[in-house]
Design a protein around this motif. Structure first.
Motif, PDB file in Angstrom:
ATOM      1  N   GLY A  19       0.807  -1.210   0.055  1.00 53.61           N
ATOM      2  CA  GLY A  19      -0.081  -0.046   0.001  1.00 53.61           C
ATOM      3  C   GLY A  19       0.971   1.238  -0.038  1.00 53.61           C
ATOM      4  O   GLY A  19       0.408   2.143  -0.752  1.00 53.61           O
ATOM      5  N   TRP A  20       1.758   1.290   0.856  1.00 53.58           N
ATOM      6  CA  TRP A  20       2.809   2.385   0.851  1.00 53.58           C
ATOM      7  C   TRP A  20       3.724   2.480  -0.475  1.00 53.58           C
ATOM      8  O   TRP A  20       3.627   3.671  -1.048  1.00 53.58           O
ATOM      9  N   CYS A  21       3.943   1.539  -1.266  1.00 49.71           N
ATOM     10  CA  CYS A  21       4.460   1.255  -2.620  1.00 49.71           C
ATOM     11  C   CYS A  21       3.544   2.200  -3.429  1.00 49.71           C
ATOM     12  O   CYS A  21       3.951   3.084  -4.414  1.00 49.71           O
ATOM     13  N   ILE A  22       2.291   1.813  -3.577  1.00 42.91           N
ATOM     14  CA  ILE A  22       1.301   2.381  -4.475  1.00 42.91           C
ATOM     15  C   ILE A  22       1.089   3.654  -4.245  1.00 42.91           C
ATOM     16  O   ILE A  22       1.173   4.485  -5.044  1.00 42.91           O
ATOM     17  N   THR A  23       0.751   4.069  -3.029  1.00 45.98           N
ATOM     18  CA  THR A  23       0.597   5.516  -2.848  1.00 45.98           C
ATOM     19  C   THR A  23       1.732   5.995  -2.929  1.00 45.98           C
ATOM     20  O   THR A  23       1.487   7.491  -3.476  1.00 45.98           O
ATOM     21  N   GLY A  24       2.846   5.576  -2.465  1.00 45.48           N
ATOM     22  CA  GLY A  24       3.907   6.486  -2.765  1.00 45.48           C
ATOM     23  C   GLY A  24       4.203   6.882  -4.367  1.00 45.48           C
ATOM     24  O   GLY A  24       4.756   7.975  -4.652  1.00 45.48           O
ATOM     25  N   ALA A  25       3.981   5.907  -5.048  1.00 37.49           N
ATOM     26  CA  ALA A  25       4.156   6.182  -6.511  1.00 37.49           C
ATOM     27  C   ALA A  25       3.066   7.205  -6.999  1.00 37.49           C
ATOM     28  O   ALA A  25       3.701   8.142  -7.898  1.00 37.49           O
ATOM     29  N   ILE A  26       2.039   7.099  -6.561  1.00 31.49           N
ATOM     30  CA  ILE A  26       1.116   8.236  -6.928  1.00 31.49           C
ATOM     31  C   ILE A  26       1.364   9.435  -6.460  1.00 31.49           C
ATOM     32  O   ILE A  26       1.227  10.458  -7.130  1.00 31.49           O
ATOM     33  N   PHE A  27       1.695   9.583  -5.187  1.00 33.66           N
ATOM     34  CA  PHE A  27       2.226  10.876  -4.501  1.00 33.66           C
ATOM     35  C   PHE A  27       3.357  11.574  -5.059  1.00 33.66           C
ATOM     36  O   PHE A  27       3.664  12.700  -5.275  1.00 33.66           O
ATOM     37  N   LEU A  28       4.292  10.722  -5.836  1.00 31.81           N
ATOM     38  CA  LEU A  28       5.581  11.007  -6.335  1.00 31.81           C
ATOM     39  C   LEU A  28       5.214  11.526  -7.437  1.00 31.81           C
ATOM     40  O   LEU A  28       5.546  12.795  -8.032  1.00 31.81           O
ATOM     41  N   THR A  29       4.360  10.987  -8.547  1.00 27.18           N
ATOM     42  CA  THR A  29       3.919  11.601  -9.683  1.00 27.18           C
ATOM     43  C   THR A  29       2.880  12.248  -9.766  1.00 27.18           C
ATOM     44  O   THR A  29       2.427  13.076 -10.968  1.00 27.18           O
ATOM     45  N   LYS A  30       2.151  12.446  -9.064  1.00 24.38           N
ATOM     46  CA  LYS A  30       0.717  13.288  -8.927  1.00 24.38           C
ATOM     47  C   LYS A  30       0.109  13.409 -10.040  1.00 24.38           C
ATOM     48  O   LYS A  30      -0.479  14.265 -10.410  1.00 24.38           O
ATOM     49  N   PRO A  31      -0.726  12.365 -10.571  1.00 23.14           N
ATOM     50  CA  PRO A  31      -1.395  12.214 -11.689  1.00 23.14           C
ATOM     51  C   PRO A  31      -2.825  12.792 -11.275  1.00 23.14           C
ATOM     52  O   PRO A  31      -3.405  12.352 -10.477  1.00 23.14           O
ATOM     53  N   GLY A  32      -3.049  13.713 -12.092  1.00 23.01           N
ATOM     54  CA  GLY A  32      -4.660  14.191 -11.891  1.00 23.01           C
ATOM     55  C   GLY A  32      -4.730  15.277 -10.734  1.00 23.01           C
ATOM     56  O   GLY A  32      -5.855  15.715 -10.420  1.00 23.01           O
ATOM     57  N   TYR A  33      -3.436  15.668 -10.261  1.00 24.44           N
ATOM     58  CA  TYR A  33      -3.647  16.571  -9.106  1.00 24.44           C
ATOM     59  C   TYR A  33      -4.095  17.993  -9.311  1.00 24.44           C
ATOM     60  O   TYR A  33      -4.570  18.714  -8.642  1.00 24.44           O
TER      61      TYR A  33
END
Length: 198
Positions: A19-33
């Motif tokens: 879960g940390w890996c998946i959310t970390g990737a999202i927070f890192l790349t910020k798609p749709g932010y």
């Protein structure tokens, strides 16, 4: 029995790591932010204010406030906020350093445990007796404060969100590599867990 419990506890630990890996990737790349966090506010139109002829601007928003320095008329036009004298409606320049210090000392009086009692001018702005840096935006009458505690918290966020070098592109690459290694470690651990003893 104990080794079986150990295996299943290890499997449970994989879930938060993944879960940390998946959310970390999202927070890192910020798609749709951009759209998700875009500020939405009503559309403002020029106010109909009876102002002297010398005020040629069209104001979209007006605030009237009072501080230790007196009354402040803050008006926003297409180019941003500006401060005016409430009586004459003349643009009000930033006050002298002594008045800014008086304004800041009045502001910090609400939390002397954090700020102390004194404020002095520095090359970066104004500094309190406890070392907290203060900055005044005269046109909006807002203050920013940056203390050592905030700097430490910001650094902890940088470590947690894999912003290690200060260069966004490089940090993204290192972040993806780190998350990939963590996923690979988790997958290998899951394979060991599910492998039948020989």
């Amino acid at each position: 029995m104990l080794s079986r419990v150990h295996k299943w506890l290890g499997a449970l630990l994989l879930l938060p790591l993944l879960g940390w890996c998946i959310t970390g990737a999202i927070f890192l790349t910020k798609p749709g932010y951009g759209d998700a966090y875009a500020a939405l506010q009503p559309k403002f139109y020029p106010l109909e204010v009876s102002a002297p002829a010398r005020v040629k601007e069209q104001w979209l928003e007006v605030r009237l406030a009072r501080s230790v320095l007196g009354s402040h008329l803050l008006a926003r036009n297409d180019s941003g906020w500006r401060q005016y004298d409430p009586q004459s409606l003349v643009l009000r320049p930033e006050p002298a350093e002594a008045d800014i210090v008086r304004l800041l000392q009045d502001a910090i009086s609400v939390n002397q445990a954090r700020y102390g009692q004194d404020v002095r001018a520095s090359s970066d702005g104004y500094v309190t007796a406890t070392g907290v840096l203060l900055r005044l935006n005269w046109n909006t009458m807002t203050l920013e404060q940056h203390g050592t505690d905030r700097a430490i918290i910001d650094q902890l966020y940088n470590v947690h969100y894999l912003r290690w070098t200060g260069y966004r592109a490089l940090d993204n690459v290192l972040g993806i590599l780190g998350l990939s290694c963590l996923v690979l470690t988790s997958v290998l651990g899951a394979r060991l867990l599910l492998r039948r003893p020989q």
